[in-house]
Design an enzyme around this catalytic site. Sequence first.
Site, short mmCIF file in Angstrom:
data_model
loop_
_atom_site.label_atom_id
_atom_site.label_comp_id
_atom_site.label_asym_id
_atom_site.label_seq_id
_atom_site.Cartn_x
_atom_site.Cartn_y
_atom_site.Cartn_z
N GLN A 48 -13.58 4.98 9.38
CA GLN A 48 -14.97 4.51 9.40
C GLN A 48 -15.06 3.04 8.97
O GLN A 48 -16.03 2.35 9.24
CB GLN A 48 -15.79 5.45 8.51
CG GLN A 48 -17.14 4.98 8.05
CD GLN A 48 -17.12 4.66 6.55
OE1 GLN A 48 -16.07 4.34 6.00
NE2 GLN A 48 -18.28 4.73 5.90
N ARG A 49 -14.03 2.52 8.32
CA ARG A 49 -14.07 1.14 7.81
C ARG A 49 -12.72 0.43 7.83
O ARG A 49 -12.69 -0.79 7.78
CB ARG A 49 -14.62 1.13 6.37
CG ARG A 49 -13.72 1.86 5.40
CD ARG A 49 -14.41 2.24 4.11
NE ARG A 49 -13.50 2.99 3.24
CZ ARG A 49 -13.19 4.27 3.38
NH1 ARG A 49 -13.72 4.97 4.35
NH2 ARG A 49 -12.34 4.85 2.56
N CYS A 60 -16.93 5.89 -10.95
CA CYS A 60 -15.55 6.24 -11.25
C CYS A 60 -14.98 7.22 -10.22
O CYS A 60 -13.80 7.20 -9.94
CB CYS A 60 -15.47 6.85 -12.64
SG CYS A 60 -13.98 6.42 -13.50
N ASP A 89 0.86 -1.19 0.00
CA ASP A 89 0.00 0.00 0.00
C ASP A 89 0.90 1.23 0.00
O ASP A 89 1.89 1.26 0.74
CB ASP A 89 -0.92 0.02 1.24
CG ASP A 89 -2.16 0.87 1.02
OD1 ASP A 89 -3.28 0.37 1.19
OD2 ASP A 89 -1.99 2.07 0.66
#
Length: 287
Positions: free
Chosen positions: A74-75, A204, A64
Amino acid sequence: MSDLRLDATQLDRYSRHVIMDEIGPEGQQRLLEGSVLIVGAGGLGSPAIQYLAAAGVGRLGIVDDDVVERSNLQRQIVHGDDDVGRPKVESAADYVATLNPDIDVDTYETRLTPENVADLVAEYDIVLDASDNFATRYLLNDHCVLTGTPLSHGAIYRFEGQVTTFTNDRGGETRDGATSGGDEPPCYRCVFPEAPEPGTVPDCATTGVLGVLPGTVGCIQATEVVKYLLGTGELLEGRLLMYDAMGMTFETVEVLSNPECPVCGDEPSIESIEDVAYEGTCEISAD
Ligand SMILES: [Zn+2]
């Protein structure tokens, strides 16, 4: 025999695996000797990293190039509030070290590219695609098809997710002389031959996503990877699992190999990843 290789701490840590006939000490040993390349330490990568580390998958590679932003939290639950501004690979590695000292983590603070994909993937048993863009998704698919590398695919959009597993096991005959039309395992391009052009699909741009949703999808990907390493159960091979969080439905659709597929079909136009321009395809950024 191999149960002697688990020490007392490991027998304790993995006891709920070891007591099951389907895993046992041999299966746990297999997990500890297994390795997974996780591409993306975001919404899908976070739960995958957590559960693979907890399960005792011995070596995790994490790719990454982003830093943690507050809007990720949040996730992307492998990162915490104090990690904002840090490279995601660093906070993910710290999380794993806290959870399970058995696990070796290789961090790659880079974007996956046609130049580095071969070296990175070659080090691991299976690849877990937790990326958030089509360029990476197609690059991983094509490389894994061409090299016969197993690949877990997961994708999310707003309240929906999809998961499947590509073993890319074409019996040593990757393409030449292969029979197709359902006999061979499919790949991502069998279903979606080309990446969408920028601006051509509504997802997109940066879009929203229900925070819990990637948790469900990433956990299913981790489940598939664990089963693959154990060599047990039925993989999502030739099946696309579609999850709708709003309706709370799971639907499985059959996926067949496509003889017209540009990479695994009878007359492929892609014989090398150098044949493809991966950048310039649609970006989605709510992994
Ligand atoms: Zn294909």
